[in-house]
Write an enzyme that holds these catalytic residues in place. Structure first.
Site, short mmCIF file in Angstrom:
data_model
loop_
_atom_site.label_atom_id
_atom_site.label_comp_id
_atom_site.label_asym_id
_atom_site.label_seq_id
_atom_site.Cartn_x
_atom_site.Cartn_y
_atom_site.Cartn_z
N GLY A 88 0.80 -1.22 0.00
CA GLY A 88 0.00 0.00 0.00
C GLY A 88 0.82 1.26 0.00
O GLY A 88 0.28 2.36 -0.14
N LYS B 191 20.41 5.87 1.96
CA LYS B 191 20.72 6.20 3.35
C LYS B 191 21.39 5.05 4.09
O LYS B 191 21.88 5.23 5.22
CB LYS B 191 19.44 6.64 4.08
CG LYS B 191 18.88 7.95 3.54
CD LYS B 191 17.54 8.29 4.15
CE LYS B 191 17.04 9.64 3.63
NZ LYS B 191 16.85 9.68 2.17
N LYS C 197 18.51 -0.16 7.53
CA LYS C 197 18.40 -0.65 6.15
C LYS C 197 19.70 -1.33 5.71
O LYS C 197 19.67 -2.30 4.95
CB LYS C 197 18.05 0.49 5.20
CG LYS C 197 16.64 1.04 5.39
CD LYS C 197 15.56 -0.01 5.14
CE LYS C 197 15.38 -0.32 3.67
NZ LYS C 197 14.26 -1.26 3.43
N ASN D 255 15.85 9.17 -3.10
CA ASN D 255 14.49 9.67 -2.86
C ASN D 255 13.63 9.52 -4.10
O ASN D 255 14.10 9.66 -5.23
CB ASN D 255 14.54 11.15 -2.47
CG ASN D 255 15.29 11.36 -1.18
OD1 ASN D 255 14.81 11.06 -0.10
ND2 ASN D 255 16.51 11.86 -1.28
N LEU E 200 10.14 11.02 -5.98
CA LEU E 200 9.29 12.20 -6.00
C LEU E 200 7.86 11.85 -5.63
O LEU E 200 7.27 10.92 -6.19
CB LEU E 200 9.31 12.83 -7.39
CG LEU E 200 10.66 13.41 -7.84
CD1 LEU E 200 10.63 13.70 -9.32
CD2 LEU E 200 10.98 14.67 -7.07
N VAL F 24 9.80 15.60 0.30
CA VAL F 24 9.87 17.05 0.36
C VAL F 24 8.88 17.74 -0.58
O VAL F 24 8.37 18.82 -0.27
CB VAL F 24 11.32 17.51 0.08
CG1 VAL F 24 11.70 17.30 -1.38
CG2 VAL F 24 11.51 18.96 0.47
N GLU G 182 20.23 13.44 9.79
CA GLU G 182 20.20 13.89 8.40
C GLU G 182 21.60 14.30 7.94
O GLU G 182 22.35 14.93 8.67
CB GLU G 182 19.23 15.06 8.27
CG GLU G 182 18.83 15.37 6.85
CD GLU G 182 17.68 16.36 6.80
OE1 GLU G 182 16.79 16.19 5.95
OE2 GLU G 182 17.66 17.31 7.61
#
Length: 615
Positions: A293, A412, A424, A448, A450, A456, A544
C-alpha cells in the site's frame, strides 16, 4: 426480450429499412432488366420482393441491427450489417438455383441488390450518426468548456473519442496542436489539427479556449517546462495525461487527466525497458509484494500487474492503504488474480501460513519504516521492523524455497548517520546472507522518490498552498531524486538481472539542491521566492546528512546490461554474528537507545550517530 422491439424508435427504423430495401430491389431489377419487364411482371415481382424482404429483415434481426440507436452507429454495426445482407444474399442465390424458380429471382439483379443494399442501409445509418453528431456539436457547445488538445497522436485521439462518446462531459474539443507539420491542416474525427504549440497564445485568443489537455505522455521535462511557460503566457489552464506507465493497461481517458505538477518538471527521460525479459521473469508467477500500500509498493504492484502474473499477493500492515491499491487493481485490471493480505512482516507464524497457502515464487520486500527524524525518536522501532522484520520474512522465504527475493533499500544505508539508514544497511546484510543456489536474494538500492509519502515535494506544496514560509533544512543540502514509476520499473528490471547476492544501484543522475527545488516550486505556483514567499532554513534534522551516497568507498560499481542499473562488487558479503543480533534484539526490547546504537556501531563501524540534543 421483445420489449425493446415495442418502442416507437424500433418501428421508425424498421419501416425506413423496408422502404430502403424495396427501393433497392426495384432499382437493381431496373438496372439489369428494363422498365417494360417490371411492368409486365409486376405481380410476380411483388411476391419476389416479399421473399427478399423476409430474408433480409430476418437476418437484420438476427444480427441485432435494431436494438441500438442509429445515432451511435459504429464499425461493429456496419460489420453486422454486411454479415446480415451477405447471409440473405446467399440464401436468395440458393433459392434462385432451384429447378422450379417460379419467382422472378435474377442472380445478376440479386448481386446488384446486394451491393446497393449495403450502400443504402449503411449510408442511412451513417447519415443518422453524422446528423446527430452535428446537431449535438452545434446545440450543446454553449455552456461547455472549449478544449484544446496538445498532441495529435494516439493519446490525443483517445481523449477526443472519449469526449465524443460521453456527451455528459462538459467539454467541447475545438482542435489539436501538434509540432508535426505533416499533421497540421488534417482532421481527426472531424476535429482539425490547427497549428503548432508555438501559436498557442493566438489560438487561445481566437478560439476562446478554456483549457488545454497535454496528451504527449512521452514528453520529457524540458518539453513540459516549455509547455508550462507557453500556457502561462497564453493565460490558459492546463492538465496533463499521465505517462503510459502511470495508466493501467494504457487506457487513456479525459478523466485520467490531472494537473501538471512540479514532479513532471523534475522527471527524467523515459526508462528504456526490456519488456520481453521482464514479462518472462514475472509472467505466470505467484508474486508477493510487502508494503503493497506504500508509495513504492503500490507502484510495483501496478507495474507487475501489466506483465500478467499468475497471482499477485498484496501484503501490508496498513489496512486502508491496502484497500485502496486492491480496489484500484480490481477496477482497472479485472482479469488479474489479486489477494490482499493484512499482515505484519514481524509475525512469523502468519507469514508461514501465507507462504504455505499461496506458495509465492518471487518476493519484493518494500515494507519498512523510512522516516528519518521519526525513527531517531524511536530507534528500537526501526531496528525491530526494518532489521528483524526483514530477517523473519527472509527466513520464511528461504524455508519455502522462494526463487527470487528482492529487498528495496535506500541510499541512506551507505555510510549511515541515521538509525533508519543503519537499519536498512543491516537489512541488506541479513538478506544477502540468505542467498543460495536454490533461492536468489538480492538488494536494489536507490535514493528519494518524488511524491512519496513524507517526501519534500508534497511538504513544499502544502506550505506554498498555505502562503509559506517554505522550510529548508540547510541551503547546501542535496538529494538524488527519481520518479516513483521510474524507480519501480527499474526495480523490476534489476530483479530480472538477479543472479543472487547482488546489490543493484539505480542510476539516480545528479544530486539536486533542495533549496533550488523550493525556489523553482514557488515560481511554478506563480510566486517569487524571498519576495512573495519566504524560505526559512531550519537546520539539519537528527540523523540527516548534507548529501547522500549510493555506494560506500569500498564498494565498486560495475555496469550491468541495463544503462541505468549498476551492481556493487564487494567480494564476500559481511556476515552479522548471531550473538550481535541477539544483543540487538534485547536492546530494542528494552527500548535502550544508547545501548542499541552502540551495538549497531559495533556491527557497522561506518555508522556515525549523535543522540538527539548532542551537537
Amino acid at each position: 426480450m421483445f420489449r425493446k422491439y415495442l418502442k416507437r424508435n424500433f418501428w421508425i427504423l424498421f419501416f425506413i429499412d423496408i422502404i430502403s430495401l424495396s427501393a433497392v430491389f426495384f432499382a437493381s431489377y431496373w438496372i439489369w432488366m428494363d422498365w417494360e419487364f417490371l411492368e409486365a411482371n409486376f405481380y410476380k415481382m411483388i411476391w419476389t420482393l416479399l421473399l427478399v424482404l423476409v430474408l433480409k429483415l430476418t437476418f437484420l434481426f438476427k444480427f441485432d441491427l435494431y436494438s441500438g440507436l442509429w445515432r451511435y452507429t459504429g464499425i461493429k454495426d456496419l460489420i453486422n450489417l454486411i454479415k446480415a445482407t451477405s447471409f440473405a444474399f446467399f440464401f436468395t442465390i440458393i433459392i434462385a438455383s432451384l429447378p422450379d424458380n417460379v419467382l422472378l429471382i435474377s442472380r445478376s439483379a440479386t448481386i446488384i441488390g446486394y451491393i446497393l443494399g449495403i450502400m443504402v442501409l449503411g449510408g442511412v445509418r451513417v447519415s443518422a450518426r453524422i446528423y446527430f453528431d452535428y446537431r449535438n456539436q452545434t446545440s450543446e457547445v454553449s455552456g461547455k468548456k472549449r478544449l484544446l488538445i496538445l498532441g495529435a497522436g494516439d493519446a490525443g485521439e483517445k481523449i477526443l473519442r472519449d469526449v465524443l462518446k460521453n456527451k455528459g462531459l462538459s467539454y467541447y474539443v475545438v482542435g489539436f496542436l501538434d509540432d508535426d507539420k505533416k499533421k497540421i491542416g488534417h482532421k481527426i474525427h472531424g476535429v482539425p489539427v490547427l497549428d503548432s504549440i508555438a501559436k498557442l497564445k493566438k489560438i487561445v485568443q481566437d478560439n476562446m479556449i478554456n483549457e488545454l489537455i497535454v496528451a504527449t505522455p512521452s514528453a520529457d521535462r524540458k518539453a513540459f517546462r516549455k509547455i508550462v511557460e507557453r500556457c502561462k503566457t497564453a493565460g490558459v489552464s492546463y492538465k496533463i495525461i499521465p505517462s503510459l506507465n502511470e495508466i493501467m493497461d494504457k487506457k487513456v481517458k479525459l478523466s485520467s487527466a490531472r494537473k501538471l505538477s512540479y514532479e513532471d518538471l523534475l522527471g527524467r527521460s523515459p526508462v528504456q525497458q526490456n519488456s520481453q525479459k521482464i514479462a518472462k521473469f514475472l509472467a505466470d508467477k505467484v508474486i508477493l509484494v510487502t508494503g503493497a500500500g506504500g508509495s513504492i509498493g503500490s507502484e510495483l504492484c501496478r507495474q507487475i500487474a501489466i506483465f500478467k502474473p499468475k497471482k499477485l499477493l498484496l501484503f501490508d500492515i496498513a489496512e486502508s492503504s491496502l484497500y485502496h491499491i486492491d480496489m484500484e487493481l480490481s477496477e482497472n485490471i479485472p482479469y488479474l488474480d489479486v489477494e490482499p493480505i493484512v499482515g505484519d512482516v514481524k509475525d512469523k507464524e502468519h507469514l508461514q501460513k501465507v507462504f504455505a497457502c499461496f506458495k509465492p515464487e518471487i518476493v519484493f520486500h518494500a515494507a519498512a519504516y523510512k522516516h528519518v527524524p521519526m525513527m531517531e525518536l524511536q530507534p528500537w522501532k526501526a531496528i525491530e521492523n526494518n532489521v528483524f522484520g526483514t530477517k523473519i520474512l527472509a527466513e520464511v522465504a528461504q524455508d519455502f524455497a522462494v526463487e527470487n527475493f528482492i529487498l528495496i533499500s535506500t541510499d541512506k544505508a551507505v555510510n549511515p548517520t541515521s538509525i533508519m539508514g543503519a537499519s536498512k544497511k543491516l537489512a541488506e546484510l541479513v538478506v544477502l546472507s540468505k542467498n543460495s543456489q536454490q533461492s536468489k536474494f538480492s538488494v536494489v538500492r536507490f535514493g528519494n522518490v518524488l511524491g512519496s509519502v513524507g517526501s519534500v515535494i508534497p511538504l513544499f506544496e502544502k506550505q506554498i498552498a498555505k502562503g509559506g514560509p517554505v522550510t529548508v533544512t540547510h541551503p547546501d543540502i542535496v538529494r538524488y531524486f527519481m520518479t516513483i514509476p521510474e524507480a519501480s520499473l527499474l526495480v523490476l528490471q534489476a530483479a530480472e538481472l538477479n543472479s543472487g547476492g547482488d546489490i543493484f544501484v539505480l542510476d539516480m543522475g545528479k544530486q539536486i539542491k533542495i533549496d533550488k527545488i523550493a525556489r523553482e516550486m514557488i515560481r511554478f505556483y506563480g510566486f517569487e521566492p524571498d519576495k512573495d514567499m519566504e524560505i526559512d532554513y531550519v537546520g539539519l534534522r537528527p540523523g540527516e546528512k548534507l548529501y547522500e551516497e549510493l555506494n560506500a568507498g569500498f564498494e565498486n560499481l560495475e555496469q550491468t546490461a541495463h544503462s541505468k542499473i549498476n551492481v556493487v562488487k564487494t567480494g564476500e558479503p559481511r556476515l552479522v554474528k548471531s550473538e550481535d543480533l541477539q544483543a540487538l534484539k534485547e536492546a530494542f526490547r528494552e527500548q535502550n537507545d544508547i545501548k542499541l546504537r552502540q551495538i549497531v556501531k559495533k556491527i557497522l563501524p561506518e555508522y556515525e550517530f549523535k543522540l538527539i540534543g548532542e551537537k
